[in-house]
Write a protein that holds these residues in place. Structure first.
Motif, PDB file in Angstrom:
ATOM      1  N   VAL A 149       0.838  -1.199   0.000  1.00  0.00           N
ATOM      2  CA  VAL A 149       0.000   0.000   0.000  1.00  0.00           C
ATOM      3  C   VAL A 149       0.878   1.256   0.000  1.00  0.00           C
ATOM      4  O   VAL A 149       1.929   1.302   0.642  1.00  0.00           O
ATOM      5  N   GLU A 150       0.454   2.267  -0.776  1.00  0.00           N
ATOM      6  CA  GLU A 150       1.232   3.507  -0.888  1.00  0.00           C
ATOM      7  C   GLU A 150       0.658   4.627  -0.020  1.00  0.00           C
ATOM      8  O   GLU A 150       1.382   5.543   0.371  1.00  0.00           O
ATOM      9  N   ALA A 151      -0.635   4.582   0.235  1.00  0.00           N
ATOM     10  CA  ALA A 151      -1.268   5.633   1.041  1.00  0.00           C
ATOM     11  C   ALA A 151      -2.456   5.050   1.789  1.00  0.00           C
ATOM     12  O   ALA A 151      -3.184   4.207   1.270  1.00  0.00           O
ATOM     13  N   VAL A 152      -2.642   5.515   3.037  1.00  0.00           N
ATOM     14  CA  VAL A 152      -3.769   5.086   3.861  1.00  0.00           C
ATOM     15  C   VAL A 152      -4.560   6.310   4.284  1.00  0.00           C
ATOM     16  O   VAL A 152      -4.002   7.242   4.877  1.00  0.00           O
ATOM     17  N   ILE A 153      -5.839   6.317   3.946  1.00  0.00           N
ATOM     18  CA  ILE A 153      -6.732   7.372   4.407  1.00  0.00           C
ATOM     19  C   ILE A 153      -7.450   6.858   5.643  1.00  0.00           C
ATOM     20  O   ILE A 153      -8.168   5.849   5.580  1.00  0.00           O
ATOM     21  N   CYS A 154      -7.240   7.510   6.765  1.00  0.00           N
ATOM     22  CA  CYS A 154      -7.820   7.075   8.043  1.00  0.00           C
ATOM     23  C   CYS A 154      -9.067   7.910   8.344  1.00  0.00           C
ATOM     24  O   CYS A 154      -9.098   9.110   8.070  1.00  0.00           O
ATOM     25  N   SER A 155     -10.057   7.276   8.925  1.00  0.00           N
ATOM     26  CA  SER A 155     -11.318   7.969   9.152  1.00  0.00           C
ATOM     27  C   SER A 155     -11.228   9.006  10.259  1.00  0.00           C
ATOM     28  O   SER A 155     -12.101   9.865  10.381  1.00  0.00           O
ATOM     29  N   ASN A 156     -10.176   8.965  11.076  1.00  0.00           N
ATOM     30  CA  ASN A 156      -9.932  10.034  12.050  1.00  0.00           C
ATOM     31  C   ASN A 156      -8.463  10.014  12.464  1.00  0.00           C
ATOM     32  O   ASN A 156      -7.714   9.096  12.115  1.00  0.00           O
ATOM     33  N   GLY A 206      -5.133  11.784   8.054  1.00  0.00           N
ATOM     34  CA  GLY A 206      -6.084  11.678   9.162  1.00  0.00           C
ATOM     35  C   GLY A 206      -7.294  12.566   8.912  1.00  0.00           C
ATOM     36  O   GLY A 206      -7.505  13.082   7.822  1.00  0.00           O
ATOM     37  N   PHE A 207      -8.078  12.745   9.966  1.00  0.00           N
ATOM     38  CA  PHE A 207      -9.241  13.636   9.878  1.00  0.00           C
ATOM     39  C   PHE A 207      -9.539  14.142  11.283  1.00  0.00           C
ATOM     40  O   PHE A 207      -9.556  13.358  12.227  1.00  0.00           O
ATOM     41  N   ASP A 208      -9.765  15.443  11.418  1.00  0.00           N
ATOM     42  CA  ASP A 208     -10.146  16.135  12.663  1.00  0.00           C
ATOM     43  C   ASP A 208      -9.140  17.197  13.064  1.00  0.00           C
ATOM     44  O   ASP A 208      -9.465  18.103  13.817  1.00  0.00           O
ATOM     45  N   SER A 237      -6.507  17.071  15.159  1.00  0.00           N
ATOM     46  CA  SER A 237      -6.331  17.078  16.610  1.00  0.00           C
ATOM     47  C   SER A 237      -4.985  17.702  16.965  1.00  0.00           C
ATOM     48  O   SER A 237      -4.117  17.874  16.102  1.00  0.00           O
ATOM     49  N   VAL A 238      -4.815  18.035  18.254  1.00  0.00           N
ATOM     50  CA  VAL A 238      -3.545  18.620  18.707  1.00  0.00           C
ATOM     51  C   VAL A 238      -2.389  17.668  18.426  1.00  0.00           C
ATOM     52  O   VAL A 238      -1.315  18.070  17.962  1.00  0.00           O
ATOM     53  N   LYS A 239      -2.596  16.373  18.659  1.00  0.00           N
ATOM     54  CA  LYS A 239      -1.535  15.392  18.460  1.00  0.00           C
ATOM     55  C   LYS A 239      -1.070  15.351  17.002  1.00  0.00           C
ATOM     56  O   LYS A 239       0.090  15.059  16.714  1.00  0.00           O
ATOM     57  N   ALA A 240      -1.998  15.630  16.074  1.00  0.00           N
ATOM     58  CA  ALA A 240      -1.648  15.574  14.655  1.00  0.00           C
ATOM     59  C   ALA A 240      -0.540  16.546  14.309  1.00  0.00           C
ATOM     60  O   ALA A 240       0.284  16.286  13.427  1.00  0.00           O
ATOM     61  N   SER A 241      -0.495  17.678  15.007  1.00  0.00           N
ATOM     62  CA  SER A 241       0.481  18.716  14.681  1.00  0.00           C
ATOM     63  C   SER A 241       1.794  18.572  15.446  1.00  0.00           C
ATOM     64  O   SER A 241       2.793  19.183  15.065  1.00  0.00           O
ATOM     65  N   ILE A 242       1.805  17.758  16.507  1.00  0.00           N
ATOM     66  CA  ILE A 242       3.029  17.663  17.312  1.00  0.00           C
ATOM     67  C   ILE A 242       3.726  16.317  17.180  1.00  0.00           C
ATOM     68  O   ILE A 242       4.856  16.164  17.609  1.00  0.00           O
ATOM     69  N   ILE A 243       3.054  15.328  16.580  1.00  0.00           N
ATOM     70  CA  ILE A 243       3.700  14.031  16.398  1.00  0.00           C
ATOM     71  C   ILE A 243       4.766  14.151  15.317  1.00  0.00           C
ATOM     72  O   ILE A 243       4.726  15.062  14.486  1.00  0.00           O
ATOM     73  N   PRO A 275       6.651  12.083  12.151  1.00  0.00           N
ATOM     74  CA  PRO A 275       6.427  13.303  11.376  1.00  0.00           C
ATOM     75  C   PRO A 275       4.996  13.813  11.552  1.00  0.00           C
ATOM     76  O   PRO A 275       4.093  13.034  11.845  1.00  0.00           O
ATOM     77  N   THR A 276       4.812  15.115  11.380  1.00  0.00           N
ATOM     78  CA  THR A 276       3.484  15.700  11.572  1.00  0.00           C
ATOM     79  C   THR A 276       2.487  15.078  10.596  1.00  0.00           C
ATOM     80  O   THR A 276       2.836  14.696   9.489  1.00  0.00           O
ATOM     81  N   LEU A 277       1.237  14.995  11.043  1.00  0.00           N
ATOM     82  CA  LEU A 277       0.206  14.257  10.309  1.00  0.00           C
ATOM     83  C   LEU A 277      -0.589  15.163   9.374  1.00  0.00           C
ATOM     84  O   LEU A 277      -1.192  16.152   9.800  1.00  0.00           O
ATOM     85  N   THR A 278      -0.605  14.817   8.096  1.00  0.00           N
ATOM     86  CA  THR A 278      -1.502  15.464   7.148  1.00  0.00           C
ATOM     87  C   THR A 278      -2.935  15.091   7.528  1.00  0.00           C
ATOM     88  O   THR A 278      -3.227  13.915   7.791  1.00  0.00           O
ATOM     89  N   THR A 279      -3.821  16.064   7.573  1.00  0.00           N
ATOM     90  CA  THR A 279      -5.151  15.779   8.101  1.00  0.00           C
ATOM     91  C   THR A 279      -6.185  16.713   7.474  1.00  0.00           C
ATOM     92  O   THR A 279      -5.844  17.575   6.651  1.00  0.00           O
TER      93      THR A 279
END
Length: 577
Positions: free
Chosen positions: A200-207, A233-235, A237-243, A245-249
């Motif tokens: 798999v090259e990309a995973v779209i997560c529901s949140n 990701g989706f939402d 969240s605060v964790k998305a920006s500080i993890i 590598p940072t999470l595209t969301t």
């Protein structure tokens, strides 16, 4: 209840990001209206999460019983948050209980047939992210990690994903969608996804929570998001920006949704025939799509002045039409800073006056509260990318050192500003916990029961700057075992009242308050209150509730406060008996 309108907001936990943003958005929009908003956390109905004990939080579920048609004008329910860990049947059953209250109901970020409300546009952000993957990055092997089948938002995201797969003529197999159970971060399901779809090259997560679970499993297997697999990701969240590598969301602006809820409430009371109103979502590009993390892949337009506006929109994604009214200078200031930086990079000789001007403009930018409209990691990543390009342009070692020092000073300012609030909060939290400890010690120091025993709780709240608070207790504690029916009495006893900082202990004959009047008792004299109702309970025993001003402290340690105050009430009840 008088002429003042009272809106009840039922959420999951008071310390949840979504609950905080919903309520803040509603407070802001209703600031000039004669409206009280009562936030009532009821936690997560019929929790079915695996491997996490309930620990008696089911007692929160019964807080809906404080609502009556006489004390609430409109009830706003975040149904998908409250029911995020249960079945669709249980959500409907809970909504039926609320409907029996005969109070008009609006839904927040939820869709249930027969109930109007405000929802997120779950399609626009995913479409933008999917388009970026396929058209810009050339990704073709995409799958989805889908959680929480009973959640209407999740289902819309799933349907949008399938629609896009078909539109781009991408292969759909039995492993294209991996369903995950209601388990925190669903790590077992993430591992299964990587097992059945190894290329798999990309995973779209529901949140975002599902995406963070995938991060954990990828790390165990030596895989890096944004390098080996793109993750969305989706939402936001605060964790998305500080993890890292940072999470595209996808950013779902819950504050804006809260604003719209007040608008829809007005329409409801004016007799409009309501349908669902939607709030747009926005694609937030970060490291888990590879581009920002890989310096060698830096965009060619990073130093093109014609693209400054586009970068502003991408970085300061929280800056909207409402923001322009209160801070219209911010885009102009950003453009000024970037023009100076680009000129600085193209200068053949070092210009200290330009650097001084740049630092002054950046300081002004922070004074305008620029970080309010982004997360610091996105801003830092952008500056790092500009810094990388700048250093590549300088062949002269002295100029490279000067540029390095200049950009390091800029980054230091950003980090300093972003951490200031966190450090202040940590210091305050330590003081608060010490204050709570002292409050319990004072309660334990009581040797006999009196009505004044409850004063310690109110005095403790006053230390946190809270000016209005009311302790309501049942005549006798209600014994309530999980999954068994529970019925609240018609009356409660108001033990202590604090209004505008003035504390009163009602006479015994004045303590009896109808459930219909708990949000408007005789001691409440303020024209406008935004409050939170927290339960007072210990294990199987429910003692009553505490109603007080909803301030920043509740969003941070509200559950901790409720636990301490519940323990204090239990001690007092033991003294009484």
């Amino acid at each position: 209840m008088g002429d003042k309108m009272v809106i009840g907001l039922l959420v999951g936990g008071i310390m949840d990001e979504l609950s905080e943003d919903f309520s803040r958005g509603m407070f802001a929009e209703s600031a000039h209206d004669d409206i009280d908003i009562i936030v009532i956390p009821v936690k997560y109905i019929n929790r079915e999460m695996k491997n996490i004990p309930d620990l008696y939080e089911y007692q929160y579920n019964e807080s809906y019983q404080y609502i009556t048609s006489a004390n609430i004008d409109v009830l706003v329910v975040a149904a998908d948050c409250i029911g995020c860990l249960t079945t669709n049947e249980n959500i409907i059953s809970f909504m039926d209980k609320l409907k029996a209250k005969n109070v008009p109901i609006l839904l927040a970020a939820s869709k249930i047939e027969g109930y109007p409300g405000v929802t997120f546009d779950n399609q626009s952000g995913i479409i933008e992210g999917f388009k970026y993957l396929v058209e810009k990055l050339g990704i073709k092997k995409i799958c989805m990690l889908k959680t929480l089948e009973t959640n209407s938002d999740i289902n819309e995201r799933y349907e949008t994903f399938l629609k896009l797969m078909k539109e781009y003529d991408l292969e759909i197999t039995e492993n294209t969608v991996i369903s995950a159970g209601p388990s925190y971060e669903c790590r077992e399901d993430c591992a299964r996804l990587l097992d059945v779809y190894p290329d798999v090259e990309a995973v779209i997560c529901s949140n975002d929570y599902a995406a963070l679970g995938l991060y954990h499993v990828m790390k165990e297997r030596g895989l890096v998001p944004g390098r080996d697999i793109m993750v969305l990701g989706f939402d936001n969240s605060v964790k998305a920006s500080i993890i890292t590598p940072t999470l595209t969301t996808i950013d779902a602006n819950a504050k804006l949704l809260g604003n719209r809820l007040i608008t829809v409430t007005r329409m409801l009371l004016e007799g409009w025939d309501l349908t669902n109103m939607t709030v747009p979502t926005q694609f937030i590009l970060r490291d888990s799509f590879g581009l920002l993390m890989d310096n060698e892949n830096t965009e060619e337009h990073i130093l093109d002045k014609g693209y400054i506006d586009e970068y502003f929109e991408r970085i300061f994604y929280k800056y909207n039409d409402e923001s322009r009214k209160e801070n219209f200078e911010l885009p102009i200031l950003f453009k000024s800073i970037m023009n100076v930086i680009i000129d600085y990079i193209h200068d053949e000789v070092y210009n200290p006056e330009r650097v001084t001007f740049l630092i002054d403009k950046i300081r002004e930018f922070f004074e305008k509260n620029g970080l309010k409209y982004t997360d610091s990691d996105t801003f830092i990543t952008y500056v790092e990318r500009v810094k990388y390009v700048a250093l590549e342009r300088f062949n002269n070692a002295e100029r490279r050192c000067q540029a390095y020092e200049t950009f390091s000073a800029i980054l230091k300012q950003i980090i300093k500003q972003s951490r200031a609030a966190d450090n202040e909060y940590e210091e305050l939290k330590n003081l608060y916990q010490l204050s709570l400890k002292e409050m319990i010690e004072d309660t334990l120091d009581c040797y006999e029961y009196s009505e004044e025993c409850y004063l310690n709780i109110i005095l403790n709240l006053a230390e946190y700057g809270i000016q209005n608070a009311y302790i309501y207790l049942f005549e006798k504690p209600i014994y309530h075992v999980q999954d068994e029916p529970c019925e609240f009495p018609e009356y409660m006893n108001l033990k202590v009242a604090m209004t505008d900082g003035e504390i009163s202990i009602p006479l015994e004959e004045d303590q009896i308050i109808l459930m219909d009047e708990i949000f408007n008792n005789p001691f409440i004299t303020k024209d406008k209150l935004n409050m939170v109702l927290m339960p007072l309970y210990f294990r199987e025993s429910i003692y009553g509730c505490i109603l007080y001003d909803l301030t920043d402290i509740s969003y941070r340690i509200g559950d901790i406060l409720a636990n301490y105050y519940s323990n204090a009430v239990r001690i007092i009840e033991l003294l009484k008996n």
